[in-house]
Design an enzyme around this catalytic site. Structure first.
Site, PDB file in Angstrom:
ATOM      1  N   ASP A  17       0.829  -1.219   0.000  1.00  0.00           N
ATOM      2  CA  ASP A  17       0.000   0.000   0.000  1.00  0.00           C
ATOM      3  C   ASP A  17       0.861   1.268   0.000  1.00  0.00           C
ATOM      4  O   ASP A  17       0.568   2.237   0.697  1.00  0.00           O
ATOM      5  CB  ASP A  17      -0.958   0.015   1.197  1.00  0.00           C
ATOM      6  N   ASP A  67      -0.409  -4.302  -3.751  1.00  0.00           N
ATOM      7  CA  ASP A  67      -1.402  -3.227  -3.867  1.00  0.00           C
ATOM      8  C   ASP A  67      -0.722  -1.862  -3.707  1.00  0.00           C
ATOM      9  O   ASP A  67      -1.215  -0.998  -2.996  1.00  0.00           O
ATOM     10  CB  ASP A  67      -2.493  -3.372  -2.786  1.00  0.00           C
TER      11      ASP A  67
END
Ligand SMILES: *[C@@H]1O[C@H](CO)[C@@H](O)[C@H](O)[C@H]1NC(C)=O
Ligand SMILES: *[C@@H]1O[C@H](CO)[C@@H](O)[C@H](O)[C@H]1NC(C)=O
Ligand SMILES: *[C@@H]1O[C@H](CO)[C@@H](O)[C@H](O)[C@H]1NC(C)=O
Length: 328
Positions: free
Chosen positions: A169, A190
């Site tokens: 992230d 991600d």
């Protein structure tokens, strides 16, 4: 990013966005690319402050003109937050190899950013933002956690020649319209994710391990969010997927982008979504991959659909906000 209940997180994001638009509405008509004030930050003591956050704290709230914070070369070990009531701030470093802002906090994909931008109207140039939580410790110290280098809630943010380094992230493109030019992204899971509506142009994306480059979170057919990559380059060891569908209408387009061989041949992953027809994943004029191996549900965009994504003015800049920001 599974730390928050998805609905709760979505409500939170909408709330912040709503507040951001309220702050913005007070400023309508006053936007002006001119810089009214410049503050110098220098870790070696030759500026007004030695900390970036102290410089931000010194700016009065609800300003209506741009303040430029020039950050001299150096490594600034601090968390930097632009609070909701401070729009019109520009941060300018001396290059992403020289001006580094780093911090190491993990566990919160929306709370632990080294940089957090809440208000609308923000620009950053020539700075490296780094979250060291997952990189500076061996796995025996702690498991890999969401640990963003930057978290963006504000509408109308642009970044030029910045770098974002993390693992999971790395770049939380939570919500709002954003333009990123010549930036560098590093991570494995991600690492460009959220419900933002953003164009990433001429960027370098370094997938350092097996995982997912994007996890775009478009939730409804109406809310026009998505990530569009133009003339970019993917590098790294991977093997990575281009994206996995964080929300039912997940939308990601790559155009004129060089794909290395390590990209997973299927390209995309449906994750826990039910209906692949709702997902818009497309690759247009990209090089270095075998289209026949991609998931069958990759979209073919009509010329009009393509234009609605790749034309900066159509996708993120209908009201011309980009021209009203200082240029770097
Ligand atoms: C970092 O994220 C975790 C998980 O959301 C949270 O408990 C912690 O308070 C966050 N740190 C800060 C300073 O917000
Ligand atoms: C990608 O990231 C890895 C890990 O930090 C680094 O060793 C490598 O040099 C990076 N590649 C590029 C092209 O920047
Ligand atoms: C396809 O991509 C190349 C660069 O990779 C670019 O020069 C060319 O203009 C692109 N063609 C179209 C039709 O967009």
């Amino acid at each position: 990013m599974y730390v928050f209940h998805p609905i709760l997180q979505f409500i939170m994001v909408i709330l912040v966005f709503f507040c951001a638009s309220k702050v913005h509405s007070r400023n309508i008509g006053l936007e002006d690319a001119q810089i009214a004030k410049t503050i110098v930050v220098d870790s070696k003591g030759q500026g007004a402050f030695t900390s970036v956050q102290k410089a931000i704290d010194s700016i009065p709230p609800n300003g209506q003109t741009w303040t430029l914070i020039k950050i001299k070369a150096g490594t600034y070990k601090e968390k930097v937050k632009i609070p909701i009531d401070k729009p019109f701030i520009a941060l300018q470093g001396e290059g992403r190899a020289s001006t580094v802002i780093q911090w190491g906090e993990g566990g919160g994909a929306t709370t632990n950013g080294t940089l957090t931008v809440e208000p609308p109207n923000f620009v950053a140039a020539d700075i490296l933002f780094k979250n060291t939580y997952n990189t500076d410790f061996p796995k025996s110290v702690h498991q890999v956690q969401p640990a963003p280098a930057a978290v963006l809630y504000g509408d109308k943010a642009s970044f030029y020649r910045c770098g974002f380094i993390g693992v999971q992230d790395t770049f939380t493109d939570a919500i709002g319209r954003h333009y990123l030019n010549s930036c560098y992204f590093e991570g494995s899971t991600d690492f460009i994710w959220g419900s933002g509506q953003s164009i990433y142009e001429e960027c370098i994306i370094n997938a350092t391990a097996g995982g997912y480059i994007t996890a775009q979170g478009r939730d409804t057919p109406k809310f026009n969010s998505g990530f569009v990559f133009l003339s970019s380059k993917i590098v790294g060891n991977g093997p990575a997927y281009l994206g996995r569908a964080y929300r039912p209408y997940s939308t990601v387009v790559f155009k004129d982008t060089v794909m290395p061989r390590m990209i997973q041949p299927q390209g995309w992953n449906i994750w826990n979504q039910k209906d692949e027809k709702l997902i818009t994943y497309a690759e247009v004029n990209c090089t270095g991959y075998d289209k026949s191996k991609r998931v069958k549900w990759e979209k073919e965009l009509s010329p009009q659909e393509l234009d609605s994504f790749i034309n900066v003015n159509n996708f993120i800049n209908k009201d011309g906000w980009l021209e009203k920001q200082p240029k770097f």
